[in-house]
Write a protein that holds these residues in place. Sequence first.
Motif: not given
Length: 303
Positions: A131-160
């Motif tokens: 999705x990040x790459x598609x955002x960049x490409x939709x803006x006309x930016x080369x996604x391979x220059x951004x490196x989304x793969x190396x960005x930190x990714x975390x999760x939060x499990x929620x209960x209400x």
Amino acid sequence: MSTKCNIPVIDLQDFPNQSSKLIAACEDWGCFRLLNYQQALPETLMIEMKTVVIALFDLPVEIKRRNIDVIAGGGYVAPSPKIPLYEALGLHDMTSCSGVDGFCAQLDASPHQRDTIMRYAEAVHGLIVDIGKKLAESLGVKSENIGFENWTCRARLNKYHFSPQSVGTTGGPMHTDSGFLTILQDDEGVGGLEVKNKSGDFVPVDPWPGTLLVNLGDMATVWSNGRFCNVKHRVQCKDANTRVSIASFLLGPEEILEPLSELVDDDNPRVFVPTTYEDYRKMRFSTKLHAGEALALLHTLSS
């Protein structure tokens, strides 16, 4: 169905045809429904993961309290006088085996549960990077220059913990996400999530099985030089049933994040000074500005 259609809908399998619609959704709403993602994240895996999450929340509280995180407020959150209906568990680094293993060790997760969490984390990470790459490409930016793969990714499990007595109250306060992009596997049966539109009205995000909700956070506003909206959202108690959701966050690079050079010119001057996600997160935490207001502290003098 009408409330569902208030939120823009993006078909993941229809790019680049969806590019202009994606950009409009990010500019006008800061969120969108995602369709046809199942090749990356199968429904069977989502069901398995929710089963694991429910089991983890059923653990004794003394075990859940072992879920500590490397960042303040990132581990186990117990119901409190301020947010009495809310409980959460946090997985700081869902992109590494060591991160998942540490989380599972804290909670005495079984080998099967660990396998499910690992497969889910890998699948969601692949989807959120796409999705990040598609955002960049939709803006006309080369996604391979951004490196989304190396960005930190975390999760939060929620209960209400909704009950008949809590109907009409707030399950979670209004806020924006501090990171770049969030994928939400919402409860398929219990609603309550609302997003704020540009008119200042809260719009219900009703359950819609077969879709995911994608939210943009504060870092996406910086990255897009103010072009993308960081969506404000909250959870209201509208149904006397337990509500469970899984949020996966693409936070940002470890190094500096600044507005894309492609989006800065004489007609569109730079709006934000460079920052790092961690510095920005600490600033949000220390100032208690959790609904996007902290972005004003990053404004350039010329803005």
